[in-house]
Design a protein around this motif. Structure first.
Motif, PDB file in Angstrom:
ATOM      1  N   ASP A 155      -1.470  -4.434  16.210  1.00 12.14           N
ATOM      2  CA  ASP A 155      -1.200  -3.092  16.748  1.00 12.14           C
ATOM      3  C   ASP A 155      -0.667  -2.160  15.664  1.00 12.14           C
ATOM      4  O   ASP A 155      -0.999  -0.964  15.622  1.00 12.14           O
ATOM      5  N   ASP A 156       0.187  -2.711  14.772  1.00 10.07           N
ATOM      6  CA  ASP A 156       0.687  -1.895  13.664  1.00 10.07           C
ATOM      7  C   ASP A 156      -0.462  -1.469  12.754  1.00 10.07           C
ATOM      8  O   ASP A 156      -0.511  -0.329  12.270  1.00 10.07           O
ATOM      9  N   GLY A 157      -1.396  -2.389  12.510  1.00  8.67           N
ATOM     10  CA  GLY A 157      -2.553  -2.064  11.683  1.00  8.67           C
ATOM     11  C   GLY A 157      -3.412  -0.985  12.296  1.00  8.67           C
ATOM     12  O   GLY A 157      -3.879  -0.061  11.602  1.00  8.67           O
ATOM     13  N   GLU A 158      -3.632  -1.070  13.600  1.00 11.19           N
ATOM     14  CA  GLU A 158      -4.437  -0.057  14.287  1.00 11.19           C
ATOM     15  C   GLU A 158      -3.758   1.308  14.230  1.00 11.19           C
ATOM     16  O   GLU A 158      -4.411   2.337  14.097  1.00 11.19           O
ATOM     17  N   GLU A 159      -2.432   1.313  14.330  1.00 13.56           N
ATOM     18  CA  GLU A 159      -1.693   2.576  14.240  1.00 13.56           C
ATOM     19  C   GLU A 159      -1.835   3.191  12.855  1.00 13.56           C
ATOM     20  O   GLU A 159      -2.020   4.407  12.697  1.00 13.56           O
ATOM     21  N   ALA A 160      -1.770   2.339  11.804  1.00 12.83           N
ATOM     22  CA  ALA A 160      -1.940   2.829  10.431  1.00 12.83           C
ATOM     23  C   ALA A 160      -3.338   3.399  10.237  1.00 12.83           C
ATOM     24  O   ALA A 160      -3.514   4.472   9.626  1.00 12.83           O
ATOM     25  N   LEU A 161      -4.331   2.711  10.759  1.00 14.52           N
ATOM     26  CA  LEU A 161      -5.717   3.185  10.626  1.00 14.52           C
ATOM     27  C   LEU A 161      -5.893   4.528  11.321  1.00 14.52           C
ATOM     28  O   LEU A 161      -6.558   5.432  10.811  1.00 14.52           O
ATOM     29  N   LYS A 162      -5.258   4.663  12.483  1.00 12.53           N
ATOM     30  CA  LYS A 162      -5.352   5.919  13.233  1.00 12.53           C
ATOM     31  C   LYS A 162      -4.714   7.067  12.449  1.00 12.53           C
ATOM     32  O   LYS A 162      -5.239   8.183  12.405  1.00 12.53           O
ATOM     33  N   LEU A 163      -3.576   6.788  11.814  1.00  8.80           N
ATOM     34  CA  LEU A 163      -2.895   7.834  11.036  1.00  8.80           C
ATOM     35  C   LEU A 163      -3.706   8.249   9.817  1.00  8.80           C
ATOM     36  O   LEU A 163      -3.699   9.422   9.426  1.00  8.80           O
ATOM     37  N   ILE A 164      -4.409   7.317   9.199  1.00  7.13           N
ATOM     38  CA  ILE A 164      -5.211   7.638   8.014  1.00  7.13           C
ATOM     39  C   ILE A 164      -6.452   8.428   8.404  1.00  7.13           C
ATOM     40  O   ILE A 164      -6.804   9.439   7.776  1.00  7.13           O
ATOM     41  N   ARG A 204       5.050  -0.221   5.925  1.00  3.20           N
ATOM     42  CA  ARG A 204       6.138  -1.145   5.574  1.00  3.20           C
ATOM     43  C   ARG A 204       6.384  -2.143   6.700  1.00  3.20           C
ATOM     44  O   ARG A 204       6.625  -3.327   6.457  1.00  3.20           O
ATOM     45  N   THR A 205       6.314  -1.660   7.926  1.00  7.63           N
ATOM     46  CA  THR A 205       6.501  -2.554   9.080  1.00  7.63           C
ATOM     47  C   THR A 205       5.369  -3.567   9.179  1.00  7.63           C
ATOM     48  O   THR A 205       5.588  -4.754   9.443  1.00  7.63           O
ATOM     49  N   TRP A 206       4.154  -3.080   8.936  1.00  7.82           N
ATOM     50  CA  TRP A 206       2.953  -3.909   9.129  1.00  7.82           C
ATOM     51  C   TRP A 206       2.913  -5.104   8.179  1.00  7.82           C
ATOM     52  O   TRP A 206       2.558  -6.208   8.575  1.00  7.82           O
ATOM     53  N   ILE A 207       3.253  -4.888   6.899  1.00 10.50           N
ATOM     54  CA  ILE A 207       3.141  -6.012   5.956  1.00 10.50           C
ATOM     55  C   ILE A 207       4.149  -7.125   6.280  1.00 10.50           C
ATOM     56  O   ILE A 207       3.970  -8.276   5.860  1.00 10.50           O
TER      57      ILE A 207
END
Length: 823
Positions: free
Chosen positions: A76-85, A67-70
């Motif tokens: 950095d938000d995108g990289e964090e999402a990728l790491k979580l997935i 939600r934050t990323w969009i």
């Protein structure tokens, strides 16, 4: 309505789910709740469990970061999402919600592309995308196209997965929408990443062409053919080629007409750009449908005016497209004659000028394909004195292979592949050790284009191929045909005789070809693996080559390819020809004849002997495609099985289970002495297993008949067959039941005593061991045995044996047997 027991079971599952939620194991919780829902969907504890799980899911850090990323569009938000997935196993609910959130992200972003690809591994995320494709096909397609390769590839994967769609109707409509959008995308000017759209077109045509009826028209096909342009990236051209192949398969007549119109319309109004596109398409079509392409190529006035047309345009790209077309056209004999008649001088001038290395190399390749072939005498010739001969071209290509420069490797390897069809060239290449080493090094380079591997293997196939096997009958028929045509039968080139080919095979083997084949086999296509089999089959013909081949991994490689051919789930299993089966099995048989199986099959190698049995059994069956059967293959397979049967009872039992009926009902009765002998030798090794003994002594009528056949083999003219049969009998008669079966045969003991009178010491040895077992059997069987031996004049035969035998071991056993008889 759920029963009391079912309600209790559902509540226990809900409690388990609650515990899993508390521990953070959301996947286990969802699994338990799904099971509980199927049992008691209205249970309040189950419903409460789902509410609790959704509340916890909504707190998922992945959902929060998405939600934050969009909103932030921050990398950095995108990289964090990728790491979580990547670092966690998501619940279906989290994957679904994450996908729904990210559908609102617009624009191109590498990280978003990776995240999308990872999310779409989950079924719930796929369902979200399928719904968007159903409700908003155009917007969703363009959105994913822009995101990147992972996103558009995942989109087409969902399109092709029936389980992601609610009904057949929505499944089919989605295909039609995506295909139309892909074609429309290809028609856009200056499109970035056109290969994404073309890949989708090719995948849809390959998987569900029937869903696309009425969509493909001349404009759509023109878009595909225009994508064959040599100026475009290979990634786009390869997908366009696949799409063209599929359209030709689906509607050959219509497709051929459209191709003809596409090419002729551009040649009729010749602009430089139009000619490049037309020639590129025609060159790509030649290997797909040669007859159509050749008819266009041989259109009156085209080839005769090609050189002047191209030279007048003064375009290097057009020169290149023309050369690509001529190279492709060389696949057809009539086209080769036309090229030789009208274009040879131009090709020689390009080589002589040497202004552009790429064009010069391609011209040299075309001349190599033309070879020494003379045009038809009925057609006027326009050929001047040749500026470049074949020897010059071969030297040129060899130098290009030996050089460190990589751009010309493909043309040089392809040129030598054609040149090596000539025996003198094969001999020259095989004797150049430095060339062979450099060629193998070039092929081993992971960055080398696929045609380099294929062309290099073609060279090695040509260097190592023996003349085809001909039976005496086939040789006589060939002579009769030659006489009927009033032509003298042509003698094969001396460089193709067995001595020369074996010498070339030795040089190829010494250059390290087998390690190359082993290293490259995992990423090889069926056509490449088939070439590997041809090479291995030729190399294995030399007995001295087999040990080194086995050491370098040839056996494991052959079995790996065999598994590929016979794996039903393998996507390319049907791409192999029946000849590949025989080549694999025959090469394996030859190697296993000449090695100690314990050196190849061991616990350390993780390769059990049983893996080799089925390929060898394949050679025991007649070849349905052969006019006359090659019994040498059967003979060698039997020898290989005999060698394997010397290892352990597990191997012997597998051979008995899979091949016994074939051995006893067919091969042991073969009129061919070698096949019959090899069958008896195999049986001799098989009876070392208790299951082998059962086949002769289980008390059944069939076992009695089998013993009768074996006794008959001990009485044939061939001494080696008698010896093998005697060995089998010697082992069998260590069992009382087997002695009883022999005593019941009318001539059983007589045949054993005849073995004792044989001229061969080996046969005598086996015979006297058999007689010793018969007279030494315990109880009533032994008494009957003594009586039968005496009745058949066994005392006199054994006494004579002591006089004539030169073997101390035979004499010793003979003395022991006489003592028993005379006691």
């Amino acid at each position: 309505m759920a029963t009391i027991a079912e309600e209790e079971r559902a509540e226990r599952l809900a409690q388990s789910a609650a515990a899993s939620v508390k521990a953070g194991n959301f996947i286990d919780a969802a699994r338990a709740l799904r099971e509980a829902t199927t049992i008691a969907p209205e249970n309040p504890h189950v419903k409460a469990g789902w509410l609790s799980l959704r509340e916890e899911d909504s707190k998922s850090p992945l959902l929060q970061i998405c939600r934050t990323w969009i909103k932030s569009k921050d990398e950095d938000d995108g990289e964090e999402a990728l790491k979580l997935i990547k670092g966690h196993q998501l619940t279906h609910e989290v994957a679904e919600q994450s996908m729904s959130i990210l559908m609102d992200y617009k624009g191109e972003c590498d990280t978003l592309d990776h995240v999308t690809g990872e999310l779409l591994r989950y079924r719930s995320a796929q369902t979200v995308l399928a719904k968007y494709l159903k409700d908003h096909p155009t917007e969703t397609y363009y959105q994913f196209f822009e995101r990147g390769d992972d996103s558009i590839d995942s989109l087409f994967a969902v399109l092709l997965d029936r389980t992601a769609w609610q009904s057949d109707a929505t499944f089919i409509q989605a295909h039609r929408d995506a295909f139309i959008l892909s074609l429309a995308m290809m028609m856009e000017e200056a499109l970035d990443h056109p290969e994404r759209a073309m890949k989708g077109i090719a995948r849809l045509l390959a998987a569900h062409a029937s869903h696309l009826n009425g969509i493909i028209d001349s404009d759509g096909f023109d878009v595909i053919l225009a994508s064959l342009d040599i100026r475009l990236p290979n990634s786009l051209r390869s997908q366009a080629t696949l799409a063209t192949i599929k359209i030709l398969e689906l509607s050959p007549d219509t497709a051929q007409n459209l191709i003809s119109k596409f090419v002729t319309s551009r040649v009729a109004r010749p602009t430089t750009d139009g000619l490049i596109v037309a020639f590129s398409a025609a060159a790509a079509i030649f290997p797909i449908t040669t007859s159509v392409a050749a008819a266009l190529f041989l259109t009156e006035g085209f080839i005769s005016g090609l050189v002047s047309l191209v030279q007048n345009k003064k375009s290097q790209r057009l020169d290149q497209a023309s050369l690509e077309l001529l190279s492709a056209a060389c696949v057809d004999k009539t086209c080769r004659e036309a090229i030789s008649r009208h274009c040879r001088l131009w090709l020689e001038e390009i080589i002589d000028a040497g202004i552009d290395k790429k064009r010069s190399n391609l011209a040299a390749l075309i001349l190599m394909k033309l070879g020494e072939e003379k045009p038809s005498e009925q057609v006027p010739q326009i050929i001047g004195p040749a500026k470049v001969d074949q020897d010059d071209l071969i030297s040129r290509f060899k130098e290009m292979v030996l050089s460190t420069e990589t751009s010309s490797k493909q043309d040089s390897v392809e040129g030598l592949a054609y040149a090596s069809l000539q025996p003198k060239v094969r001999e020259e290449l095989a004797k150049d050790h430095a060339f062979l080493l450099r060629l193998i090094e070039t092929m081993a380079d992971p960055a080398a284009p696929k045609p380099v591997m294929f062309g290099g293997l073609t060279i090695f196939v040509n260097l190592t191929t023996y003349l085809p096997f001909q039976s005496e009958e086939e040789k006589r028929m060939a002579q009769l045909k030659a006489f009927a045509n009033t032509t003298k039968p042509s003698e094969p080139d001396p460089l193709e005789n067995e001595t020369h080919v074996t010498a070339r095979c030795k040089k190829v083997l010494d250059s390290g070809i087998v390690p190359l084949l082993v290293a490259c086999s995992k990423r090889a296509s069926p056509s490449v693996l088939s070439q590997m089999l041809q090479i291995l089959l030729s190399l294995s013909q030399g007995k001295k080559h087999r040990g080194l081949m086995a050491q370098q991994g040839a056996v494991k490689l052959i079995l790996h390819i065999w598994d590929h051919i016979h794996a039903e789930e393998h996507p390319h299993a049907s791409s192999y020809s029946p000849a590949s089966n025989r080549a694999a099995a025959h090469a394996l048989a030859r190697i296993l004849i000449s090695i100690n199986p314990f050196h190849v099959f061991s616990a350390a190698s993780a390769l059990p002997t049983t893996n080799a049995i089925r390929p060898l059994l394949f050679l025991l069956e007649p070849d349905p495609n052969a006019k006359t059967q090659n019994l040498l293959q059967t003979f060698e397979a039997l020898l290989a099985l005999t060698n394997l049967a010397s290892t352990d009872d597990t191997t012997r039992d597998d051979i008995i289970r899979l091949a016994w009926d074939k051995l006893i009902n067919d091969l042991i009765l073969s009129p061919n002495t070698l096949v019959q002998r090899a069958t008896v030798e195999l049986i001799c090794n098989l009876v070392a297993s208790p299951k082998g003994v059962e086949k002769f002594a289980d008390g059944s009528r069939r076992a009695d008949n089998t013993m009768h056949i074996l006794l008959a083999m001990a009485d044939v003219e061939d001494v080696q067959t008698r010896s093998a049969a005697g060995g089998a009998l010697a082992m069998l008669l260590g069992w009382d039941l087997a002695v009883d079966v022999v005593l019941k045969r009318d001539r059983g003991v007589e045949i054993l005593l005849r073995l004792c009178k044989d001229e061969s010491e080996d046969v005598k040895h086996r015979g006297v061991v058999c007689v010793r077992s018969v007279v030494g059997a315990p109880g009533e069987i032994g008494e009957r045995g003594k009586a039968e031996v005496k009745k058949q004049e066994g005392l006199e035969i054994l006494k004579q044996l002591l006089i004539t035998s030169r073997s101390q071991e035979v004499i010793q056993i003979g003395v022991e047997t006489l003592k028993v008889l005379m006691a």
